[in-house]
Design a protein around this motif. Structure first.
Motif, PDB file in Angstrom:
ATOM      1  N   VAL A 101      77.008  19.455   2.176  1.00  0.00           N
ATOM      2  CA  VAL A 101      75.708  19.685   2.788  1.00  0.00           C
ATOM      3  C   VAL A 101      75.856  20.651   3.953  1.00  0.00           C
ATOM      4  CG1 VAL A 101      75.950  17.710   4.359  1.00  0.00           C
ATOM      5  CG2 VAL A 101      73.661  18.518   3.733  1.00  0.00           C
ATOM      6  N   ALA A 102      74.763  21.336   4.300  1.00  0.00           N
ATOM      7  CA  ALA A 102      74.752  22.221   5.455  1.00  0.00           C
ATOM      8  C   ALA A 102      73.447  22.072   6.213  1.00  0.00           C
ATOM      9  CB  ALA A 102      74.951  23.675   5.028  1.00  0.00           C
ATOM     10  N   ILE A 103      73.452  22.501   7.462  1.00  0.00           N
ATOM     11  CA  ILE A 103      72.287  22.421   8.325  1.00  0.00           C
ATOM     12  C   ILE A 103      72.198  23.700   9.139  1.00  0.00           C
ATOM     13  CG2 ILE A 103      73.562  21.250  10.181  1.00  0.00           C
ATOM     14  CD1 ILE A 103      70.990  19.534  10.604  1.00  0.00           C
ATOM     15  N   ASN A 104      70.981  24.198   9.327  1.00  0.00           N
ATOM     16  CA  ASN A 104      70.823  25.448  10.046  1.00  0.00           C
ATOM     17  C   ASN A 104      70.987  25.255  11.548  1.00  0.00           C
ATOM     18  OD1 ASN A 104      68.311  24.326  10.802  1.00  0.00           O
ATOM     19  ND2 ASN A 104      67.312  26.340  10.739  1.00  0.00           N
ATOM     20  N   TRP A 105      70.840  26.336  12.272  1.00  0.00           N
ATOM     21  CA  TRP A 105      71.140  26.346  13.704  1.00  0.00           C
ATOM     22  C   TRP A 105      70.357  25.301  14.496  1.00  0.00           C
ATOM     23  CZ3 TRP A 105      67.450  27.433  17.433  1.00  0.00           C
ATOM     24  CH2 TRP A 105      66.227  27.896  16.949  1.00  0.00           C
ATOM     25  N   SER A 106      69.108  25.090  14.134  1.00  0.00           N
ATOM     26  CA  SER A 106      68.243  24.203  14.908  1.00  0.00           C
ATOM     27  C   SER A 106      68.195  22.774  14.367  1.00  0.00           C
ATOM     28  CB  SER A 106      66.821  24.759  14.933  1.00  0.00           C
ATOM     29  OG  SER A 106      66.225  24.681  13.647  1.00  0.00           O
ATOM     30  N   GLY A 107      68.670  22.588  13.140  1.00  0.00           N
ATOM     31  CA  GLY A 107      68.521  21.308  12.472  1.00  0.00           C
ATOM     32  C   GLY A 107      67.255  21.197  11.651  1.00  0.00           C
ATOM     33  N   GLY A 108      66.443  22.254  11.620  1.00  0.00           N
ATOM     34  CA  GLY A 108      65.183  22.211  10.919  1.00  0.00           C
ATOM     35  C   GLY A 108      65.267  22.421   9.418  1.00  0.00           C
ATOM     36  N   SER A 109      66.389  22.940   8.938  1.00  0.00           N
ATOM     37  CA  SER A 109      66.571  23.181   7.513  1.00  0.00           C
ATOM     38  C   SER A 109      67.912  22.629   7.070  1.00  0.00           C
ATOM     39  CB  SER A 109      66.505  24.673   7.192  1.00  0.00           C
ATOM     40  OG  SER A 109      65.229  25.209   7.487  1.00  0.00           O
ATOM     41  N   THR A 110      67.923  22.008   5.915  1.00  0.00           N
ATOM     42  CA  THR A 110      69.155  21.467   5.346  1.00  0.00           C
ATOM     43  C   THR A 110      69.282  21.871   3.893  1.00  0.00           C
ATOM     44  OG1 THR A 110      68.064  19.373   4.809  1.00  0.00           O
ATOM     45  CG2 THR A 110      69.222  19.506   6.917  1.00  0.00           C
ATOM     46  N   TYR A 111      70.490  21.818   3.387  1.00  0.00           N
ATOM     47  CA  TYR A 111      70.762  22.159   1.999  1.00  0.00           C
ATOM     48  C   TYR A 111      71.844  21.219   1.499  1.00  0.00           C
ATOM     49  CZ  TYR A 111      72.063  24.935  -2.101  1.00  0.00           C
ATOM     50  OH  TYR A 111      72.331  25.359  -3.369  1.00  0.00           O
ATOM     51  N   TYR A 112      71.515  20.423   0.483  1.00  0.00           N
ATOM     52  CA  TYR A 112      72.415  19.405  -0.037  1.00  0.00           C
ATOM     53  C   TYR A 112      72.900  19.748  -1.431  1.00  0.00           C
ATOM     54  CZ  TYR A 112      70.818  16.206   3.650  1.00  0.00           C
ATOM     55  OH  TYR A 112      70.531  15.602   4.853  1.00  0.00           O
ATOM     56  N   ALA A 113      74.153  19.432  -1.694  1.00  0.00           N
ATOM     57  CA  ALA A 113      74.611  19.416  -3.069  1.00  0.00           C
ATOM     58  C   ALA A 113      73.839  18.330  -3.817  1.00  0.00           C
ATOM     59  CB  ALA A 113      76.110  19.139  -3.134  1.00  0.00           C
ATOM     60  N   ASP A 114      73.515  18.594  -5.082  1.00  0.00           N
ATOM     61  CA  ASP A 114      72.675  17.672  -5.843  1.00  0.00           C
ATOM     62  C   ASP A 114      73.232  16.255  -5.876  1.00  0.00           C
ATOM     63  OD1 ASP A 114      71.586  20.076  -8.371  1.00  0.00           O
ATOM     64  OD2 ASP A 114      70.798  19.609  -6.387  1.00  0.00           O
ATOM     65  N   SER A 115      74.527  16.128  -5.980  1.00  0.00           N
ATOM     66  CA  SER A 115      75.130  14.810  -6.090  1.00  0.00           C
ATOM     67  C   SER A 115      75.071  14.011  -4.796  1.00  0.00           C
ATOM     68  CB  SER A 115      76.585  14.939  -6.546  1.00  0.00           C
ATOM     69  OG  SER A 115      77.351  15.670  -5.609  1.00  0.00           O
ATOM     70  N   MET A 116      74.754  14.656  -3.695  1.00  0.00           N
ATOM     71  CA  MET A 116      74.695  13.987  -2.398  1.00  0.00           C
ATOM     72  C   MET A 116      73.284  13.593  -1.989  1.00  0.00           C
ATOM     73  SD  MET A 116      77.877  14.468  -2.165  1.00  0.00           S
ATOM     74  CE  MET A 116      79.073  15.680  -2.750  1.00  0.00           C
ATOM     75  N   LYS A 117      72.290  14.168  -2.624  1.00  0.00           N
ATOM     76  CA  LYS A 117      70.905  13.907  -2.246  1.00  0.00           C
ATOM     77  C   LYS A 117      70.571  12.435  -2.393  1.00  0.00           C
ATOM     78  CE  LYS A 117      69.133  18.490  -3.437  1.00  0.00           C
ATOM     79  NZ  LYS A 117      68.237  19.262  -4.332  1.00  0.00           N
ATOM     80  N   GLY A 118      69.923  11.896  -1.371  1.00  0.00           N
ATOM     81  CA  GLY A 118      69.521  10.504  -1.394  1.00  0.00           C
ATOM     82  C   GLY A 118      70.546   9.550  -0.845  1.00  0.00           C
ATOM     83  N   ARG A 119      71.778   9.990  -0.686  1.00  0.00           N
ATOM     84  CA  ARG A 119      72.833   9.137  -0.155  1.00  0.00           C
ATOM     85  C   ARG A 119      73.400   9.652   1.164  1.00  0.00           C
ATOM     86  NH1 ARG A 119      77.534   8.218  -2.613  1.00  0.00           N
ATOM     87  NH2 ARG A 119      77.626  10.288  -3.606  1.00  0.00           N
ATOM     88  N   PHE A 120      73.506  10.955   1.293  1.00  0.00           N
ATOM     89  CA  PHE A 120      74.089  11.556   2.486  1.00  0.00           C
ATOM     90  C   PHE A 120      73.003  12.252   3.298  1.00  0.00           C
ATOM     91  CE2 PHE A 120      78.668  12.362   0.734  1.00  0.00           C
ATOM     92  CZ  PHE A 120      78.765  11.023   0.407  1.00  0.00           C
ATOM     93  N   THR A 121      73.145  12.219   4.610  1.00  0.00           N
ATOM     94  CA  THR A 121      72.204  12.872   5.501  1.00  0.00           C
ATOM     95  C   THR A 121      72.956  13.596   6.606  1.00  0.00           C
ATOM     96  OG1 THR A 121      70.547  11.139   5.111  1.00  0.00           O
ATOM     97  CG2 THR A 121      70.212  12.590   7.002  1.00  0.00           C
ATOM     98  N   ILE A 122      72.656  14.871   6.771  1.00  0.00           N
ATOM     99  CA  ILE A 122      73.257  15.650   7.842  1.00  0.00           C
ATOM    100  C   ILE A 122      72.275  15.756   9.004  1.00  0.00           C
ATOM    101  CG2 ILE A 122      72.460  17.896   6.987  1.00  0.00           C
ATOM    102  CD1 ILE A 122      75.166  19.070   7.896  1.00  0.00           C
ATOM    103  N   SER A 123      72.803  15.782  10.207  1.00  0.00           N
ATOM    104  CA  SER A 123      71.991  15.991  11.397  1.00  0.00           C
ATOM    105  C   SER A 123      72.853  16.659  12.458  1.00  0.00           C
ATOM    106  CB  SER A 123      71.409  14.672  11.915  1.00  0.00           C
ATOM    107  OG  SER A 123      72.437  13.768  12.274  1.00  0.00           O
ATOM    108  N   ARG A 124      72.207  17.160  13.489  1.00  0.00           N
ATOM    109  CA  ARG A 124      72.968  17.766  14.572  1.00  0.00           C
ATOM    110  C   ARG A 124      72.291  17.510  15.902  1.00  0.00           C
ATOM    111  NH1 ARG A 124      73.562  23.883  13.253  1.00  0.00           N
ATOM    112  NH2 ARG A 124      74.629  23.933  15.299  1.00  0.00           N
ATOM    113  N   ASP A 125      73.096  17.496  16.934  1.00  0.00           N
ATOM    114  CA  ASP A 125      72.625  17.344  18.299  1.00  0.00           C
ATOM    115  C   ASP A 125      73.210  18.505  19.084  1.00  0.00           C
ATOM    116  OD1 ASP A 125      72.028  16.694  20.921  1.00  0.00           O
ATOM    117  OD2 ASP A 125      72.437  14.557  20.657  1.00  0.00           O
TER     118      ASP A 125
END
Length: 126
Positions: free
Chosen positions: A49-73
């Protein structure tokens, strides 16, 4: 030069949860997209998974959707990976990486990341 340090890995039972952290130092953390990859024994490194500079956009591998969550502070220069409903096939070394750009375009491509952490081991038992 940027340094990335992952933490939070460990041994969990199938169905359990784990939260990984990646602390960044050096550079301007909030200017860059961040990603998580993993590598299981005998297999190639895999995008998670990846997350953009602000945390406003994410991109998940299909197999991770629904189970994994990315965030940033950005105030803490830290990116997180919350992993739920873990399966034995999730067992791998998990790596944090900093992208060359600010967005999640081509985030699945490991060659687009300039800096990598040392990895943290996640083991899921059955």
């Amino acid at each position: 030069q940027v340094q990335l340090v992952e933490s939070g890995g460990g041994l969990v039972q199938a169905g359990g949860s784990l939260r990984l952290s990646c602390a960044a130092s050096g550079g301007s953390f909030s200017n860059y997209a961040m990603g998580w990859f993993r590598q299981a024994p005998g297999k190639e490194r895999e995008f998670v998974v990846a997350i953009n500079w602000s945390g406003g956009s994410t991109y998940y591998a299909d197999s991770m959707k629904g189970r994994f969550t990315i965030s940033r502070d950005n105030a803490k220069n830290t990116v997180y990976l919350q992993m739920n409903s873990l399966k034995p096939e999730d067992t791998a070394v998990y790596y944090c990486a900093q992208n060359r750009g600010a967005t999640v375009r081509a985030a699945y491509d490991a060659t687009k990341y300039d800096y990598w952490g040392q990895g943290t081991q996640v083991t899921v038992s059955s």
